[in-house]
Scaffold this motif. Structure first.
Motif, PDB file in Angstrom:
ATOM      1  N   GLN A  22       0.792  -1.189  -0.113  1.00 24.40           N
ATOM      2  CA  GLN A  22       0.004   0.039   0.040  1.00 24.40           C
ATOM      3  C   GLN A  22       1.039   1.069   0.026  1.00 24.40           C
ATOM      4  OE1 GLN A  22      -2.978   0.031  -0.658  1.00 24.40           O
ATOM      5  NE2 GLN A  22      -3.418  -1.882  -0.459  1.00 24.40           N
ATOM      6  N   GLY A  23       2.109   1.243   0.729  1.00 29.62           N
ATOM      7  CA  GLY A  23       3.052   2.306   0.602  1.00 29.62           C
ATOM      8  C   GLY A  23       3.174   2.624  -0.773  1.00 29.62           C
ATOM      9  N   ASN A  48       7.823   8.773   8.508  1.00 30.00           N
ATOM     10  CA  ASN A  48       9.172   8.396   8.874  1.00 30.00           C
ATOM     11  C   ASN A  48       9.377   8.723  10.275  1.00 30.00           C
ATOM     12  OD1 ASN A  48       9.679   7.285   6.148  1.00 30.00           O
ATOM     13  ND2 ASN A  48      10.867   9.327   5.552  1.00 30.00           N
ATOM     14  N   ALA A  49       9.174   9.925  10.641  1.00 31.05           N
ATOM     15  CA  ALA A  49       9.288  10.122  12.306  1.00 31.05           C
ATOM     16  C   ALA A  49       8.998   9.398  13.024  1.00 31.05           C
ATOM     17  CB  ALA A  49       8.548  11.756  12.466  1.00 31.05           C
ATOM     18  N   VAL A  50       7.636   8.763  12.909  1.00 31.98           N
ATOM     19  CA  VAL A  50       7.064   7.710  13.567  1.00 31.98           C
ATOM     20  C   VAL A  50       7.804   6.317  13.458  1.00 31.98           C
ATOM     21  CG1 VAL A  50       4.775   6.520  14.447  1.00 31.98           C
ATOM     22  CG2 VAL A  50       4.769   9.099  13.810  1.00 31.98           C
ATOM     23  N   PHE A  65      10.385   4.583   6.669  1.00 33.41           N
ATOM     24  CA  PHE A  65       9.430   3.930   5.789  1.00 33.41           C
ATOM     25  C   PHE A  65       9.730   4.443   4.035  1.00 33.41           C
ATOM     26  CE2 PHE A  65       5.418   2.865   3.642  1.00 33.41           C
ATOM     27  CZ  PHE A  65       5.254   1.504   4.018  1.00 33.41           C
ATOM     28  N   PHE A  66       9.502   5.710   4.118  1.00 30.97           N
ATOM     29  CA  PHE A  66       9.711   6.353   2.816  1.00 30.97           C
ATOM     30  C   PHE A  66      10.986   6.831   2.599  1.00 30.97           C
ATOM     31  CE2 PHE A  66       4.967   6.952   3.481  1.00 30.97           C
ATOM     32  CZ  PHE A  66       4.560   6.159   2.274  1.00 30.97           C
ATOM     33  N   THR A  67      11.611   6.871   1.509  1.00 28.44           N
ATOM     34  CA  THR A  67      13.013   7.437   1.043  1.00 28.44           C
ATOM     35  C   THR A  67      12.951   8.840   1.789  1.00 28.44           C
ATOM     36  OG1 THR A  67      13.150   5.980  -0.738  1.00 28.44           O
ATOM     37  CG2 THR A  67      14.765   7.958  -0.534  1.00 28.44           C
ATOM     38  N   PRO A  68      13.843   9.198   2.540  1.00 31.70           N
ATOM     39  CA  PRO A  68      13.708  10.617   3.174  1.00 31.70           C
ATOM     40  C   PRO A  68      13.828  11.602   1.894  1.00 31.70           C
ATOM     41  CG  PRO A  68      15.264   9.017   4.474  1.00 31.70           C
ATOM     42  CD  PRO A  68      14.948   8.089   3.143  1.00 31.70           C
ATOM     43  N   LEU A  69      13.164  12.571   2.064  1.00 31.95           N
ATOM     44  CA  LEU A  69      13.228  13.865   1.253  1.00 31.95           C
ATOM     45  C   LEU A  69      13.707  15.020   1.548  1.00 31.95           C
ATOM     46  CD1 LEU A  69       9.403  13.314  -0.243  1.00 31.95           C
ATOM     47  CD2 LEU A  69      11.682  12.529  -1.328  1.00 31.95           C
TER      48      LEU A  69
END
Lengths: 450, 114
Positions: A130-131, A293-295, A310-314
């Motif tokens: 789902q991500g 990402n923070a959580v 979780f997501f590639t940091p932006l």
């Protein structure tokens, strides 16, 4: 004998005049529905024999009314171009529930399912899937905005080519009119009027008449487009960083000055409206990435990993929608998805916190992610609806002025003035009630509110 | 007559005026005046009685406001045109066939004002 000859000549000329009059009337009737055609009238005068003679045929064209039509056309064309382009953007947003809003719901539902069973591999795989779907939806939407801008850009290039071709036609007609040596140029003037109206639909051009019968045409801040029989063609240059077309005239960039006409509408969509929507989309993608990402980085994966995004940091909001992606390490191994806050088996606090982000008011103006998306959708729809309404209103005015031109062209000045005054008085008779209507509608609105 | 019906009648009167302005038809415009005056009277009477269907009335008011805005836009456009045409005629710069030198600066002024 001389008297008889004079009488016969005089009668013959009178008959010629009548015949010419019938021919003009026939021509007027035949061209009733011809765009740009101005009614012809026969110019008669006394001859030395005391009879009438045909002095010429003149087109009854009203320059002020022509100018007024050309003044109104660019506004209508601008709104029309914006309405068309924004309708495409509006359609590309997708239906409610199956676009980004639907992907957001499915994404947070997946974390809620993981919270219900934090050790489930299937639930983890679903979260990753789902991500990816959510990130894909943002990238897809960003690509659609790109396509809308490219489409507007392509239409701008086409519009400039069209404008140059029309300008060349005006200069050719100018040449033909000024070198006519007294022959009738009404048909050429009709055609030029039509071409000038077509130019006004593309851009806000200024038309200046010359004493020799030619017209000069300027665009933007007085840049010449046509001067008599010469054409100064506009050029298109690809401007960095995106390579979009900039409209140049004699080395001067006119792009920012082209506010009206089809070009003005397309430039507004390409350089203002769509970038605004994209900025909102980027902000939303960036906000989701940062907050998830923070959580997630504070939690623990099933394999004990922590600090995992979780997501590639932006690094910035600009371009976030296109760049959004599930972190490759998480995509490769769903055991790295953090569900636990303390690293113990069965702990679901991080998964719950991630699922609860759907209700967090972390976006601008204290809105949730879904509300922020809804605002973007509303903004696009509202802009498109507003452009459509404006186009309709402008079209009304263009039609009105064109019809006024058709009504008054060709009548005498006294009749023209009388007809105009009658119309103005008739409007004023109604307009004096408008304030009363306003007050009345306010009263009725208060009844609804109270 | 309910407030919703009276507002709808007011809208119809305004739409008739807008249609006459767009045509443009002086006779129809003059004829529309009586209809508007009567519709205003009806709406005033209906407003005094109150309204049960607020949602319907709100929609009717929005339609009336849109029709009024259309009338004003068309009236404004026609008014400016008439004003400039008559002013040019009065100045003697206007021959009906070609307002050459006089029209150009006025056109620029019109653009600036709008």
């Amino acid at each position: 004998m001389s008297g008889l000859f004079t009488m016969l000549t005089s009668t013959s000329r009178a008959l010629d005049a009548q015949r010419a009059g019938l021919a003009v009337a026939g021509q007027n009737i035949a061209n009733l529905n011809t765009d740009g055609y101005a009614r012809r009238t026969l110019q008669l005068g006394d001859d030395q024999l005391g009879s009438v003679q045909v002095l010429g045929i003149q087109a009854r064209r009203d320059a002020l009314l022509d100018a007024r039509v050309r003044h109104e056309l660019p506004a209508e064309a601008r709104e029309g171009a914006m309405a068309d382009a924004l309708s495409v953007v509006e359609a590309s947003l997708g239906a409610a529930g199956v676009s980004i809003d639907g992907r957001l719901t499915a994404f947070f539902d997946a974390f809620a399912a993981l919270a219900a069973d934090p050790t489930s591999t299937v639930a983890r795989d679903t979260v990753v899937a789902q991500g990816k779907q959510l990130a894909g939806a943002f990238a897809d939407m960003s690509a659609r905005f790109d396509a809308s801008q490219r489409e507007a850009d392509s239409s701008i290039r086409g519009g400039v080519s069209e404008l140059n071709a029309l300008a060349a036609r005006v200069s050719a007609l100018n040449d033909a009119i000024t070198t006519a040596n007294g022959s009738n140029v009404s048909a050429l003037v009709d055609e030029r009027t039509l071409v000038l109206e077509q130019m006004s639909g593309i851009a806000d051009v200024q038309v200046m008449s010359r004493t020799d019968g030619a017209v000069d045409v300027a665009i933007g801040p007085g840049q010449p487009l046509v001067v008599g029989g010469r054409t100064f063609a506009l050029e298109v240059t690809d401007a960095p960083p995106d390579g979009f077309a900039h409209v140049m005239a004699n080395g001067v960039d006119l792009t920012a000055t082209l506010e009206r006409g089809r070009l003005g509408g397309l430039i507004a969509v390409r350089d203002s409206a769509v970038p605004g929507y994209r900025a909102a989309l980027d902000d939303l993608a960036y906000g989701i990435t940062q907050q998830v990402n923070a959580v997630h980085q504070a939690g623990y994966g099933m394999n004990g990993t922590t600090g995992q995004a979780f997501f590639t940091p932006l690094t910035a909001a600009a371009g976030a929608a296109a760049a959004m992606a599930v972190d490759p390490a998480v995509a490769a191994d769903s055991a790295r998805v953090a569900a636990s806050q303390g690293g113990t088996a069965g702990d679901n606090l991080t998964a719950r916190a991630l699922a609860d982000l759907r209700n967090a008011r972390g976006m601008a103006n204290q809105t949730t992610f879904a509300e922020a998306w809804g605002q973007t959708v509303y903004r696009v729809g509202s802009d498109a609806a507003s452009a459509r309404a404006q186009q309709k209103s402008r079209h009304d005015i263009v039609t009105q002025v064109q019809r006024l031109r058709d009504q008054v062209s060709g009548v005498s000045l006294d009749e023209e003035a009388g007809s105009m005054l009658k119309f103005q008085r008739a409007y004023e008779a109604n307009a004096r009630y408008f304030t009363a209507v306003d007050d009345l509608l306010d009263t009725l609105l208060n009844m609804v509110r109270s | 007559m309910t407030a919703v019906d009276a507002t709808a009648r007011l809208t119809a009167s305004l739409q008739a005026i807008a249609a006459a302005l767009a045509s443009p038809d002086s006779d129809a415009l003059l004829a529309a005046e009586a209809g508007l005056a009567a519709a205003i009277g009806d709406a005033r009477a209906a407003a005094a009685q109150g309204c049960a269907d607020r949602a319907a009335l709100r929609q009717a008011i929005e339609r009336a406001r849109a029709a009024l805005a259309r009338c004003r836009a068309l009236g404004h456009s026609a008014g400016e045109l008439v004003h400039d045409l008559l002013a040019l005629q009065a100045d003697g710069h206007y021959d009906g066939l070609g307002v050459i030198a006089a029209a150009a600066p006025r056109g620029a002024r019109l653009r600036a004002r709008l």
